[in-house]
Scaffold this motif. Structure first.
Motif, PDB file in Angstrom:
ATOM      1  N   ARG A 109      -0.642  42.297  67.911  1.00 38.46           N
ATOM      2  CA  ARG A 109       0.017  43.428  68.551  1.00 38.46           C
ATOM      3  C   ARG A 109      -0.602  44.724  68.037  1.00 38.46           C
ATOM      4  NH1 ARG A 109       6.404  41.725  68.598  1.00 38.46           N
ATOM      5  NH2 ARG A 109       6.085  39.989  70.005  1.00 38.46           N
ATOM      6  N   ILE A 110      -0.572  45.724  68.871  1.00 41.38           N
ATOM      7  CA  ILE A 110      -0.945  47.083  68.471  1.00 41.38           C
ATOM      8  C   ILE A 110       0.308  47.915  68.649  1.00 41.38           C
ATOM      9  CG2 ILE A 110      -2.372  49.085  68.990  1.00 41.38           C
ATOM     10  CD1 ILE A 110      -4.540  47.073  69.897  1.00 41.38           C
ATOM     11  N   ALA A 111       0.879  48.374  67.552  1.00 40.42           N
ATOM     12  CA  ALA A 111       2.151  49.092  67.595  1.00 40.42           C
ATOM     13  C   ALA A 111       1.970  50.547  68.022  1.00 40.42           C
ATOM     14  CB  ALA A 111       2.832  49.030  66.228  1.00 40.42           C
ATOM     15  N   VAL A 133       1.799  42.451  59.387  1.00 44.57           N
ATOM     16  CA  VAL A 133       1.090  43.657  59.802  1.00 44.57           C
ATOM     17  C   VAL A 133       0.527  43.448  61.209  1.00 44.57           C
ATOM     18  CG1 VAL A 133      -1.090  42.950  58.713  1.00 44.57           C
ATOM     19  CG2 VAL A 133      -0.633  45.364  59.074  1.00 44.57           C
ATOM     20  N   THR A 134       0.570  44.505  62.011  1.00 43.73           N
ATOM     21  CA  THR A 134      -0.052  44.441  63.337  1.00 43.73           C
ATOM     22  C   THR A 134      -1.541  44.749  63.193  1.00 43.73           C
ATOM     23  OG1 THR A 134       0.352  46.776  63.800  1.00 43.73           O
ATOM     24  CG2 THR A 134       2.090  45.200  64.457  1.00 43.73           C
ATOM     25  N   LEU A 135      -2.290  44.554  64.268  1.00 45.01           N
ATOM     26  CA  LEU A 135      -3.726  44.824  64.223  1.00 45.01           C
ATOM     27  C   LEU A 135      -4.049  46.259  63.836  1.00 45.01           C
ATOM     28  CD1 LEU A 135      -5.335  42.912  67.215  1.00 45.01           C
ATOM     29  CD2 LEU A 135      -5.750  42.618  64.785  1.00 45.01           C
ATOM     30  N   ASP A 136      -3.174  47.196  64.174  1.00 42.02           N
ATOM     31  CA  ASP A 136      -3.438  48.590  63.823  1.00 42.02           C
ATOM     32  C   ASP A 136      -2.788  48.995  62.505  1.00 42.02           C
ATOM     33  OD1 ASP A 136      -0.903  48.434  65.009  1.00 42.02           O
ATOM     34  OD2 ASP A 136      -1.088  50.341  66.063  1.00 42.02           O
ATOM     35  N   GLY A 174       6.712  42.721  64.340  1.00 39.45           N
ATOM     36  CA  GLY A 174       6.102  41.405  64.211  1.00 39.45           C
ATOM     37  C   GLY A 174       6.793  40.358  65.059  1.00 39.45           C
ATOM     38  N   ILE A 175       6.188  39.195  65.126  1.00 35.29           N
ATOM     39  CA  ILE A 175       6.749  38.046  65.825  1.00 35.29           C
ATOM     40  C   ILE A 175       7.585  37.276  64.816  1.00 35.29           C
ATOM     41  CG2 ILE A 175       6.208  35.863  66.990  1.00 35.29           C
ATOM     42  CD1 ILE A 175       3.543  37.291  67.876  1.00 35.29           C
TER      43      ILE A 175
END
Length: 185
Positions: free
Chosen positions: A145-147, A10-13, A21-22
Motif C-alpha cells: 500500500r501507499i498511504a 510499514v507501507t511502501l512509502d 496495514g493489512i
C-alpha cells in the motif's frame, strides 16, 4: 544477552500508521510467532496506551475477534511488557513494567536480563534506540500500500546510515512481505 528486535508494519512509502496495514489472520499469526520467540515486549507510552485500550478486552473474550486475533491477545496478556515514558508512571495492564531513568541503561539492562530477546514495537522509540546503537535486528512487514501520509519510519532522522544484512524475505498471501534484517556491524 538477548537481542533487541524492532518489528513493525510499514507501507511502501514508509507509513507506520497502524490503520494502514493489512490486519488479517496471517499477519496476526506472524506477530504471534514473533512474540512467542521473544522474552518481552518494549513500547513507548503512546503504543502502550493504544494496545492497552484494545487487547486486554479481546483476551477476556469481549467483542468479536478471529481465533488468530484472540490467540495474539491471550499471549500478549501473559507476556512481560516494558514501557518507556517520561510522562506516565503507572502501567496497570497485566505484566507491565516502567523503564525510567537513562534510556540506554534501562534498555541495556532489559536486554541483558532477557536471553530470549526483546521485541520493540514503537516507531518513535525505535528511532531513539537506533541512535543509541541498541537495535540488533529488524523484522518488518511491508504492506502493498501507499498511504500518502505519515507518520513515517524514522521521520526525525538518524545521525548516519544503517547498513543491514538480509536474513530472510517471505511473501504472505495478502501481498505483505515479511523481511528480516540483521544489523551489519
Amino acid at each position: 544477552m538477548g537481542l533487541l528486535t524492532f518489528n513493525i508494519n510499514v507501507t511502501l512509502d514508509g507509513c507506520v500508521d497502524h490503520q494502514e496495514g493489512i490486519a488479517d489472520d496471517e499477519t496476526h499469526a506472524f506477530f504471534t510467532r514473533l512474540m512467542d520467540e521473544g522474552g518481552a515486549m518494549l513500547w513507548g507510552r503512546v503504543t502502550y496506551e493504544m494496545m492497552e485500550s484494545y487487547w486486554p478486552a479481546v483476551a477476556r473474550g469481549a467483542g468479536e475477534a478471529s481465533p488468530a486475533m484472540r490467540d495474539w491477545a491471550v499471549k500478549l496478556e501473559a507476556k512481560p511488557k516494558y514501557v518507556v515514558s517520561s510522562t506516565r508512571k503507572d502501567f496497570p495492564w497485566t505484566n507491565s513494567h516502567h523503564i525510567a531513568g537513562d534510556l540506554r541503561t534501562g534498555v541495556q539492562k532489559l536486554k541483558d536480563a532477557t536471553p530470549a530477546g526483546v521485541l520493540l514495537c514503537s516507531g518513535k522509540l525505535a528511532t531513539e534506540l537506533d541512535r543509541l546503537d541498541l537495535i540488533d535486528e529488524y523484522k518488518i512487514l511491508v504492506h502493498p500500500r501507499i498511504a500518502g501520509h505519515g507518520p513515517t519510519l524514522y521521520q526525525s532522522g538518524l545521525p548516519s546510515t544503517r547498513r543491514l544484512e538480509l536474513v530472510s524475505a517471505k511473501p504472505l498471501r495478502s501481498g505483505v512481505v515479511a523481511v528480516h534484517y540483521r544489523r551489519a556491524r
